[in-house]
Scaffold this motif. Structure first.
Motif, PDB file in Angstrom:
ATOM      1  N   MET A 186       0.824  -1.204   0.000  1.00  0.00           N
ATOM      2  CA  MET A 186       0.000   0.000   0.000  1.00  0.00           C
ATOM      3  C   MET A 186       0.864   1.263   0.000  1.00  0.00           C
ATOM      4  SD  MET A 186      -3.022  -1.101  -0.325  1.00  0.00           S
ATOM      5  CE  MET A 186      -3.984   0.389  -0.046  1.00  0.00           C
ATOM      6  N   ALA A 187       2.041   1.209   0.634  1.00  0.00           N
ATOM      7  CA  ALA A 187       2.938   2.369   0.622  1.00  0.00           C
ATOM      8  C   ALA A 187       3.477   2.612  -0.783  1.00  0.00           C
ATOM      9  CB  ALA A 187       4.087   2.145   1.607  1.00  0.00           C
ATOM     10  N   ALA A 188       3.761   1.529  -1.508  1.00  0.00           N
ATOM     11  CA  ALA A 188       4.232   1.675  -2.888  1.00  0.00           C
ATOM     12  C   ALA A 188       3.162   2.322  -3.761  1.00  0.00           C
ATOM     13  CB  ALA A 188       4.630   0.315  -3.451  1.00  0.00           C
ATOM     14  N   LEU A 189       1.894   1.935  -3.532  1.00  0.00           N
ATOM     15  CA  LEU A 189       0.809   2.554  -4.301  1.00  0.00           C
ATOM     16  C   LEU A 189       0.696   4.041  -3.972  1.00  0.00           C
ATOM     17  CD1 LEU A 189      -2.025  -0.148  -4.164  1.00  0.00           C
ATOM     18  CD2 LEU A 189      -0.191   0.140  -5.844  1.00  0.00           C
ATOM     19  N   ALA A 190       0.851   4.383  -2.685  1.00  0.00           N
ATOM     20  CA  ALA A 190       0.767   5.791  -2.290  1.00  0.00           C
ATOM     21  C   ALA A 190       1.884   6.605  -2.946  1.00  0.00           C
ATOM     22  CB  ALA A 190       0.838   5.910  -0.771  1.00  0.00           C
ATOM     23  N   ARG A 191       3.086   6.032  -2.973  1.00  0.00           N
ATOM     24  CA  ARG A 191       4.200   6.736  -3.621  1.00  0.00           C
ATOM     25  C   ARG A 191       3.982   6.785  -5.132  1.00  0.00           C
ATOM     26  NH1 ARG A 191       9.012   3.512  -0.403  1.00  0.00           N
ATOM     27  NH2 ARG A 191       8.229   3.973   1.695  1.00  0.00           N
ATOM     28  N   GLY A 192       3.434   5.719  -5.679  1.00  0.00           N
ATOM     29  CA  GLY A 192       3.156   5.683  -7.105  1.00  0.00           C
ATOM     30  C   GLY A 192       2.148   6.726  -7.533  1.00  0.00           C
ATOM     31  N   LYS A 193       1.248   7.065  -6.636  1.00  0.00           N
ATOM     32  CA  LYS A 193       0.251   8.098  -6.946  1.00  0.00           C
ATOM     33  C   LYS A 193       0.948   9.429  -7.221  1.00  0.00           C
ATOM     34  CE  LYS A 193      -4.044  10.128  -5.176  1.00  0.00           C
ATOM     35  NZ  LYS A 193      -5.029  10.105  -4.057  1.00  0.00           N
ATOM     36  N   ARG A 194       1.983   9.725  -6.434  1.00  0.00           N
ATOM     37  CA  ARG A 194       2.729  10.975  -6.645  1.00  0.00           C
ATOM     38  C   ARG A 194       3.614  10.895  -7.890  1.00  0.00           C
ATOM     39  NH1 ARG A 194       3.268  10.140  -1.030  1.00  0.00           N
ATOM     40  NH2 ARG A 194       5.415   9.404  -1.269  1.00  0.00           N
ATOM     41  N   LEU A 195       3.971   9.658  -8.275  1.00  0.00           N
ATOM     42  CA  LEU A 195       4.859   9.469  -9.421  1.00  0.00           C
ATOM     43  C   LEU A 195       4.111   9.345 -10.748  1.00  0.00           C
ATOM     44  CD1 LEU A 195       7.228   6.841  -7.768  1.00  0.00           C
ATOM     45  CD2 LEU A 195       7.866   9.179  -8.397  1.00  0.00           C
ATOM     46  N   ARG A 196       2.778   9.274 -10.680  1.00  0.00           N
ATOM     47  CA  ARG A 196       1.976   9.036 -11.891  1.00  0.00           C
ATOM     48  C   ARG A 196       2.341   9.944 -13.058  1.00  0.00           C
ATOM     49  NH1 ARG A 196      -3.184   7.458 -12.609  1.00  0.00           N
ATOM     50  NH2 ARG A 196      -2.749   8.263 -14.673  1.00  0.00           N
ATOM     51  N   PRO A 197       2.543  11.271 -12.843  1.00  0.00           N
ATOM     52  CA  PRO A 197       2.858  12.127 -13.991  1.00  0.00           C
ATOM     53  C   PRO A 197       4.114  11.699 -14.754  1.00  0.00           C
ATOM     54  CG  PRO A 197       2.257  13.454 -12.089  1.00  0.00           C
ATOM     55  CD  PRO A 197       2.397  12.045 -11.596  1.00  0.00           C
ATOM     56  N   ALA A 198       5.032  10.970 -14.054  1.00  0.00           N
ATOM     57  CA  ALA A 198       6.276  10.548 -14.707  1.00  0.00           C
ATOM     58  C   ALA A 198       6.155   9.178 -15.356  1.00  0.00           C
ATOM     59  CB  ALA A 198       7.411  10.530 -13.686  1.00  0.00           C
ATOM     60  N   HIS A 199       5.005   8.517 -15.167  1.00  0.00           N
ATOM     61  CA  HIS A 199       4.832   7.175 -15.737  1.00  0.00           C
ATOM     62  C   HIS A 199       4.762   7.244 -17.256  1.00  0.00           C
ATOM     63  CE1 HIS A 199       1.930   3.928 -17.143  1.00  0.00           C
ATOM     64  NE2 HIS A 199       3.008   3.259 -16.759  1.00  0.00           N
ATOM     65  N   SER A 200       5.548   6.415 -17.917  1.00  0.00           N
ATOM     66  CA  SER A 200       5.522   6.367 -19.378  1.00  0.00           C
ATOM     67  C   SER A 200       4.906   5.047 -19.823  1.00  0.00           C
ATOM     68  CB  SER A 200       6.938   6.491 -19.947  1.00  0.00           C
ATOM     69  OG  SER A 200       7.746   5.411 -19.509  1.00  0.00           O
ATOM     70  N   ARG A 201       3.970   5.134 -20.722  1.00  0.00           N
ATOM     71  CA  ARG A 201       3.323   3.917 -21.215  1.00  0.00           C
ATOM     72  C   ARG A 201       4.198   3.284 -22.284  1.00  0.00           C
ATOM     73  NH1 ARG A 201      -2.436   3.592 -20.108  1.00  0.00           N
ATOM     74  NH2 ARG A 201      -3.067   5.355 -18.815  1.00  0.00           N
ATOM     75  N   PRO A 202       4.734   2.111 -22.019  1.00  0.00           N
ATOM     76  CA  PRO A 202       5.637   1.484 -22.995  1.00  0.00           C
ATOM     77  C   PRO A 202       4.900   1.074 -24.263  1.00  0.00           C
ATOM     78  CG  PRO A 202       5.136  -0.028 -21.208  1.00  0.00           C
ATOM     79  CD  PRO A 202       4.539   1.286 -20.814  1.00  0.00           C
ATOM     80  N   ALA A 203       5.564   1.223 -25.384  1.00  0.00           N
ATOM     81  CA  ALA A 203       4.966   0.835 -26.671  1.00  0.00           C
ATOM     82  C   ALA A 203       5.199  -0.653 -26.894  1.00  0.00           C
ATOM     83  CB  ALA A 203       5.575   1.667 -27.801  1.00  0.00           C
ATOM     84  N   LEU A 204       4.371  -1.454 -26.260  1.00  0.00           N
ATOM     85  CA  LEU A 204       4.526  -2.906 -26.347  1.00  0.00           C
ATOM     86  C   LEU A 204       3.915  -3.431 -27.632  1.00  0.00           C
ATOM     87  CD1 LEU A 204       3.564  -3.704 -22.661  1.00  0.00           C
ATOM     88  CD2 LEU A 204       5.855  -3.885 -23.660  1.00  0.00           C
ATOM     89  N   GLY A 205       4.528  -4.479 -28.167  1.00  0.00           N
ATOM     90  CA  GLY A 205       4.031  -5.093 -29.388  1.00  0.00           C
ATOM     91  C   GLY A 205       3.664  -6.544 -29.179  1.00  0.00           C
ATOM     92  N   PRO A 206       3.145  -7.199 -30.198  1.00  0.00           N
ATOM     93  CA  PRO A 206       2.670  -8.575 -30.069  1.00  0.00           C
ATOM     94  C   PRO A 206       3.767  -9.567 -29.712  1.00  0.00           C
ATOM     95  CG  PRO A 206       2.644  -7.859 -32.380  1.00  0.00           C
ATOM     96  CD  PRO A 206       2.894  -6.652 -31.550  1.00  0.00           C
ATOM     97  N   ASP A 207       5.017  -9.258 -30.036  1.00  0.00           N
ATOM     98  CA  ASP A 207       6.106 -10.204 -29.792  1.00  0.00           C
ATOM     99  C   ASP A 207       6.893  -9.908 -28.520  1.00  0.00           C
ATOM    100  OD1 ASP A 207       5.606 -11.829 -32.027  1.00  0.00           O
ATOM    101  OD2 ASP A 207       6.650 -10.428 -33.334  1.00  0.00           O
ATOM    102  N   ASP A 208       6.433  -8.962 -27.712  1.00  0.00           N
ATOM    103  CA  ASP A 208       7.022  -8.769 -26.388  1.00  0.00           C
ATOM    104  C   ASP A 208       6.525  -9.860 -25.448  1.00  0.00           C
ATOM    105  OD1 ASP A 208       8.683  -6.310 -26.367  1.00  0.00           O
ATOM    106  OD2 ASP A 208       6.831  -5.352 -27.042  1.00  0.00           O
TER     107      ASP A 208
END
Length: 562
Positions: A186-208
């Motif tokens: 739960m602490a990781a989720l709380a910290r992740g909430k503050r980090l959300r703006p820095a989250h990058s959505r990886p461009a995953l493909g079918p062969d990953d």
């Protein structure tokens, strides 16, 4: 090849699925989380988690994982029971561009150590009940990031605190442990909430790579089945198409509710309960401890359940319990039996009690989870394993690799969009099972009739089926062979009405005699080194083992001797 089984398909079920409809599993799940955001994604211990909250929480975890420097394609172990945390962890790992590695929370330290080392895992999300096991494993396999979950996480502050206190203080489910540096989930989720703006959505493909699903080897430790994003997407599309005729009987306006009693870390539960439920906008009734049959039935009595994937041992246990009579099964439209053979008596009793026929299927981790299934509009038990799913081909081969005629026993070979890429870092083992043309040789012996219906007649790999779980004799034998005082051993399965088969160990003591190790010694050794369902329930001592002229132990002779 002539696909005679297509004539068995229910109306409206396609012969193929559009496997390129989504570029990745993450793209598919992102769309589903957005489309169904106001629906309940799961129910657990009276608490509902909506798709919108699952979306937000999993992105928080993804942001936290990326902030720790985990790079795309690195492996994260998920060692959790059936709780909302499992869904958040799985989606968070995938949405960070990482690979999910499922591990049974009941695993021994030896088993966990092997997976951590073999997968090259960088992080683990572990339930506190398994933290002492992780502590032992970390003595030999360092791990950079440990997230520590508790049973009450995501159940709300009051209920969560109560569940945690019951687990730790009343039921004594959490052994003492020391994991310095572990971060509460739960602490990781709380910290992740503050980090959300820095989250990058990886461009995953079918062969990953999406998942490493560890499955046992006949002559050694478990190996990782490599499932790419396209494999998992294809399997979800196949399963949705196949189950559609049954789910169409749910009254308009009712959200499908699936019983999540099978462990989600297992390939069957992971793909056909957790992921399929999310893909179809359904709700999963999560059951953290399905072994408590009475509690499970009391939970079922409070809900209108529509789908129930299970195994022979689970259905049989429910039928034996008096609480079965207090459940209203009138809403049930789909029951899938997999993992082990469904017994005719169980199928008949289940249909009589619930009004819903058990629909048996066949699959293996190397094909995500499913290969064949009976048509879901069948009103009775068929006694066979059904027909190949959309886009899937099945042939039976002789020892020379030639196709055998209908009605003749042969090794089951499978080709389809759900067939694995191979075994993780095991090219030789991959080459042994993958034949030219993309055919996967299953190692199982079956018979297919003229209409294309498959029946399993033998297990070429000497698999032992315990409550739907595969036990590989070689792994148990390796553990026993390391025990002081054991000269040699063999492991076989013996029939059991409750769980399908029991694990039996035949042991030869060093020197061929003496009184040690005794049965209690063998049980204690296995308890320390094997997950519960893999441990021998029957131990026999002999002066020698039956062998062939080249010295190979004849397991068949041991089975015939009883």
């Amino acid at each position: 090849m002539a696909k005679s089984w297509l004539r068995q398909y229910p109306a409206g079920v396609p012969s193929e699925v559009a496997v390129d409809a989504w570029p990745s599993l993450v793209a598919l799940l992102d769309e589903s989380l957005h489309t169904h955001r106001e629906r309940s994604a799961c129910l657990c211990l009276g608490r509902s988690l909506r798709y919108a909250e699952l979306d937000e929480r999993s992105l928080q975890l993804a942001a936290w994982l990326q902030a720790q420097g985990l790079a795309r394609g690195e492996r994260v172990v998920v060692m959790l029971p059936n709780t909302p945390s499992f869904l958040v962890a799985t989606l968070g790992v995938l949405r960070a561009g990482l690979v999910v590695v499922n591990v049974d929370p009941r695993s021994s330290a030896r088993e966990l150590e092997h997976v951590l080392k073999d997968a090259g895992a960088r992080a683990i999300v572990v339930i506190d009940q398994a933290a002492a096991t992780l502590q032992q494993a970390l003595e030999k396999v360092p791990l950079q990031h440990v997230l520590l979950a508790r049973l009450g996480d995501l159940l709300g502050p009051l209920k969560g605190r109560l569940v945690n206190q019951l687990a730790q203080r009343v039921r004594k489910l959490v052994p003492n442990f020391q994991l310095p540096g572990a971060v509460p989930f739960m602490a990781a989720l709380a910290r992740g909430k503050r980090l959300r703006p820095a989250h990058s959505r990886p461009a995953l493909g079918p062969d990953d790579i999406a998942v490493l699903q560890y499955t046992g080897g006949t002559t050694g430790p478990s190996r990782g089945v490599v499932l790419l994003h396209r494999h998992v997407v294809a399997h979800l599309l196949q399963s949705r198409a196949w189950y559609a005729p049954a789910l169409a009987r749910i009254p308009p306006g009712e959200q499908p509710l699936t019983v999540g009693a099978l462990p989600l870390h297992h390939a069957y539960g992971f793909h056909l309960i957790a992921l399929l439920g999310l893909f179809t906008g359904g709700c999963t009734l999560l059951v953290p401890q399905a072994q408590d049959t009475g509690a499970l039935l009391k939970t079922l009595a409070r809900h209108r359940v529509h789908a129930f994937p299970g195994a022979e041992s689970l259905f049989a246990a429910l039928l034996r319990h008096p609480e079965m009579a207090h459940v209203d099964w009138s809403s049930l439209v789909l029951c899938i039996g997999g993992g082990m053979a469904v017994q005719p008596a169980t199928a008949a009793a289940w249909a009589a009690r619930t009004g819903c026929a058990l629909c048996e299927g066949y699959g293996l981790s190397e094909a995500v989870a499913s290969v064949c299934c009976n048509p879901v509009d069948n009103r009775g038990y068929s006694g066979h394993l059904g027909v190949p799913l959309p886009g899937t081909e099945v042939v039976l081969l002789d020892d020379a690799g030639c196709e055998v005629p209908a009605g003749t026993a042969g090794e089951i070979a499978i080709r389809g969009p759900q067939v694995m890429a191979g075994y993780w870092q095991r090219p030789d083992e991959t080459a042994r099972v993958m034949a030219p043309g993309g055919w996967l040789r299953s190692g199982d012996i079956g018979v297919m009739d003229e209409p294309g219906r498959l029946r399993l007649v033998d297990r070429k790999k000497d698999l032992i089926f315990v409550s739907g779980f595969n036990v590989y004799p070689g792994e148990v034998e390796d553990v026993l062979a390391q025990m002081p005082g054991v000269e040699e051993c063999a492991v076989i399965g013996v029939p059991d009405e409750r769980v399908g088969e029991l694990v039996k160990a035949v042991v030869v003591r060093q020197g061929g005699g003496g009184s040690r190790p005794n049965e209690a010694d063998v049980r204690a050794w296995c308890e320390a080194n094997l997950t519960g369902y893999k441990r021998p329930r029957v131990v026999e001592f002999r002066s020698q083992l039956p062998k062939s002229t080249v010295g190979k132990v004849l397991r068949r002779a041991l089975r015939e001797a009883g």
